[in-house]
Write an enzyme that holds these catalytic residues in place. Structure first.
Site, PDB file in Angstrom:
ATOM      1  N   HIS A  61       0.853  -1.187   0.000  1.00  0.00           N
ATOM      2  CA  HIS A  61       0.000   0.000   0.000  1.00  0.00           C
ATOM      3  C   HIS A  61       0.887   1.235   0.000  1.00  0.00           C
ATOM      4  O   HIS A  61       2.025   1.206   0.485  1.00  0.00           O
ATOM      5  CB  HIS A  61      -0.892   0.019   1.238  1.00  0.00           C
ATOM      6  CG  HIS A  61      -1.987  -1.000   1.206  1.00  0.00           C
ATOM      7  ND1 HIS A  61      -3.038  -0.967   2.096  1.00  0.00           N
ATOM      8  CD2 HIS A  61      -2.197  -2.067   0.412  1.00  0.00           C
ATOM      9  CE1 HIS A  61      -3.847  -1.968   1.845  1.00  0.00           C
ATOM     10  NE2 HIS A  61      -3.358  -2.660   0.825  1.00  0.00           N
ATOM     11  N   GLU A  63       0.927   3.879   1.816  1.00  0.00           N
ATOM     12  CA  GLU A  63       1.412   4.284   3.135  1.00  0.00           C
ATOM     13  C   GLU A  63       2.585   3.418   3.597  1.00  0.00           C
ATOM     14  O   GLU A  63       3.565   3.935   4.144  1.00  0.00           O
ATOM     15  CB  GLU A  63       0.299   4.168   4.197  1.00  0.00           C
ATOM     16  CG  GLU A  63      -0.928   4.985   3.886  1.00  0.00           C
ATOM     17  CD  GLU A  63      -2.044   4.196   3.221  1.00  0.00           C
ATOM     18  OE1 GLU A  63      -3.208   4.366   3.620  1.00  0.00           O
ATOM     19  OE2 GLU A  63      -1.754   3.410   2.282  1.00  0.00           O
ATOM     20  N   CYS A  91      -6.047   1.959   6.014  1.00  0.00           N
ATOM     21  CA  CYS A  91      -6.669   0.709   6.444  1.00  0.00           C
ATOM     22  C   CYS A  91      -6.035   0.267   7.772  1.00  0.00           C
ATOM     23  O   CYS A  91      -5.031   0.849   8.206  1.00  0.00           O
ATOM     24  CB  CYS A  91      -6.477  -0.357   5.363  1.00  0.00           C
ATOM     25  SG  CYS A  91      -4.773  -0.983   5.261  1.00  0.00           S
ATOM     26  N   CYS A  94      -2.163  -0.454   7.506  1.00  0.00           N
ATOM     27  CA  CYS A  94      -1.361   0.759   7.387  1.00  0.00           C
ATOM     28  C   CYS A  94      -1.387   1.560   8.683  1.00  0.00           C
ATOM     29  O   CYS A  94      -0.364   2.099   9.109  1.00  0.00           O
ATOM     30  CB  CYS A  94      -1.844   1.599   6.216  1.00  0.00           C
ATOM     31  SG  CYS A  94      -1.551   0.796   4.618  1.00  0.00           S
TER      32      CYS A  94
END
Length: 161
Positions: A61, A63, A91, A94
């Site tokens: 992801h 992040e 999420c 993260c």
């Protein structure tokens, strides 16, 4: 409150623009269009976009990639004086990494009512029993961030048989 950090909303908008550019790169690569930048002392020290499909890695992801990059730049896993700008609310995965890296602040664009872990579905970034809590600013350039996600998913639905 002289010890409180000054939150410059002009800067928030500017740095979210940087994250939006990263999200556009994700969309161009066929990835869910999420982009992130990490800022320290007014300078971008990390830039990333979702690369789950490209890297065949569920943890890739924006992040997560930005945190790893910022840690390398800092030479330390602690990012206590940094702010993360991300186009979609983090999420739970993260958010966990953000807390562990001890980021001072998270600024996000689009809320994620189904899986957002910065206050929408749950709030891991300020969970009382964890060792660190982040300041959170949500909804920065939200319409642009949401529109990018919505157009991506609308195109994905058209591709489905």
């Amino acid at each position: 409150m002289p010890d409180e950090p000054v939150i410059d909303l002009q800067s928030d908008s500017y740095f979210m623009g940087e994250a939006l550019r990263q999200a556009a790169r994700a969309a161009a690569a066929g990835e869910v269009p999420v982009g992130a930048v990490i800022v320290r002392a007014g300078r971008v020290i990390a830039r990333a976009f979702n690369q789950v499909e490209l890297l065949k890695d569920a943890t890739a992801h924006a992040e997560m990639l930005a945190v790893t990059q910022a840690e390398a730049v800092q030479g330390d896993w602690r990012l206590t004086d940094c702010t993360l700008y991300v186009t979609k609310e983090p999420c739970p995965m993260c958010a966990g990494a953000i807390v562990h890296a001890r980021l001072a602040r998270v600024v996000y664009g689009a809320h994620d009512p189904k899986a957002g872990a910065a206050g929408s579905a749950l709030n891991l970034l300020q969970f009382p029993t964890l060792n660190h809590r982040c300041a959170i600013t949500g909804g920065v350039r939200e319409a642009e961030c949401r529109a990018l996600l919505q157009s991506f998913f609308a195109a994905q639905r058209k591709k489905e048989p």
